[in-house]
Design an enzyme around this catalytic site. Structure first.
Site, PDB file in Angstrom:
ATOM      1  N   GLU A   1       0.806  -1.224   0.000  1.00 15.62           N
ATOM      2  CA  GLU A   1       0.000   0.000   0.000  1.00 15.62           C
ATOM      3  C   GLU A   1       0.841   1.277   0.000  1.00 15.62           C
ATOM      4  OE1 GLU A   1      -3.949  -1.817   2.258  1.00 15.62           O
ATOM      5  OE2 GLU A   1      -2.250  -1.180   3.459  1.00 15.62           O
TER       6      GLU A   1
ATOM      7  N   ASP B   1     -11.678  -7.443  -2.547  1.00 12.73           N
ATOM      8  CA  ASP B   1     -12.463  -8.684  -2.381  1.00 12.73           C
ATOM      9  C   ASP B   1     -13.855  -8.297  -1.903  1.00 12.73           C
ATOM     10  OD1 ASP B   1     -10.586  -8.324   0.237  1.00 12.73           O
ATOM     11  OD2 ASP B   1     -12.606  -8.922   0.783  1.00 12.73           O
TER      12      ASP B   1
HETATM   13  N1  ADE Z   1      -8.994  -5.589   3.656  1.00 20.78           N
HETATM   14  C1  ADE Z   1      -9.222  -6.030   2.413  1.00 20.78           C
HETATM   15  N2  ADE Z   1     -10.195  -6.957   2.414  1.00 20.78           N
HETATM   16  C2  ADE Z   1     -10.593  -7.094   3.687  1.00 20.78           C
HETATM   17  C3  ADE Z   1     -11.553  -7.908   4.326  1.00 20.78           C
HETATM   18  N3  ADE Z   1     -12.294  -8.772   3.642  1.00 20.78           N
HETATM   19  N4  ADE Z   1     -11.691  -7.798   5.675  1.00 20.78           N
HETATM   20  C4  ADE Z   1     -10.929  -6.933   6.376  1.00 20.78           C
HETATM   21  N5  ADE Z   1     -10.007  -6.150   5.818  1.00 20.78           N
HETATM   22  C5  ADE Z   1      -9.840  -6.215   4.487  1.00 20.78           C
END
Ligand code: ADE
Length: 237
Positions: free
Chosen positions: A13, A201
């Site tokens: 990041e 995601d």
């Molecule tokens: N960062 C990226 N995806 C995430 C998720 N599913 N839960 C927590 N932090 C995240």
């Protein structure tokens, strides 16, 4: 004069942003490396805080106490909590809160995220930073930007049951693991902040598969938005 603190939790990041910095001075506190210099001509400090709320809050306090930042940005990836937000899309915080903080058992009037003694449950982001971040995000990924709530907790969310619980508790657009703590610490220090996140995601049963595939591209997109924001702030001065 603006001095922008930029926090990312993970290497992926912050790595390209660090490469874009000029005139850097590097120092270490609480195990974190602070890169103090200029980003696109704007005075800035970039730091990788590590994952989770405590790391994030510690980092904000150090930026405020030791580096004299005037504004704060958190850049990184997030899990989508809403059907309209696809992988790669961008979220700008209207406000941020915790999804894993509750004193409900003590007093049923306490809502999720509400911290006894504080008069807000969701910490409001700065209007000017939100507007600038939104316009920067629209330049980087036109038509794929939402402004709304971000919910944070010390959990990687990867099931549809947990996802729907967080949605009903918070109404957030996305979830991640630092933004709420950064917002909380910035709010206590009266430092204007915004959180910029790109979706890696869907925070459901597909998250464990999707996250490793999309993390790098999402983090890079978000870093590009952050750099674009820095350049807009420089030009606005
Ligand atoms: N960062 C990226 N995806 C995430 C998720 N599913 N839960 C927590 N932090 C995240």
């Amino acid at each position: 004069m603006i001095k922008l603190g930029i926090i990312g939790a993970m290497t992926v990041e912050v790595k390209t942003l660090k490469q874009q910095m000029s005139g850097m001075c590097v120092s270490k506190r609480a195990g974190m490396e602070f890169f103090d210099g200029h980003l696109d001509g704007l005075p800035a400090v970039i730091v990788q805080c590590g994952v989770g709320k405590v790391n994030a809050a510690l980092c904000v306090q150090i930026l405020c106490d030791c580096f004299g930042i005037t504004h704060l940005v958190n850049t990184g990836v997030a899990g989508s909590l809403c059907a309209q937000l696809d992988i790669g899309d961008l979220v700008i915080s209207q406000d941020a809160m915790y999804h894993d903080f509750t004193c409900h058992a003590l007093n049923p009037n306490y809502k999720v995220g509400q911290i006894p003694g504080l008069d807000v449950a969701a910490f409001p982001a700065d209007d000017l930073l939100v507007r600038c971040a939104e316009s920067a995000a629209q330049k980087i990924h036109p038509g794929h930007v939402r402004v709304g709530r971000i919910a944070s907790g010390d959990q990687f969310v990867a099931s549809k049951e947990q996802k729907s619980q967080i949605v009903s508790d918070t109404g957030a657009l996305c979830t991640e693991m630092e933004g709420g703590a950064i917002a909380h610490a910035a709010w206590r220090n009266k430092v204007p902040f915004v959180i910029i996140r790109a979706i890696s995601d869907k925070a459901d049963d597909s998250a464990q598969m999707d996250y490793p595939s999309f993390e790098a591209a999402a983090a890079e997109r978000c870093a590009n938005v952050t750099q674009c924001l820095a350049s807009q702030l420089k030009n606005a001065e």
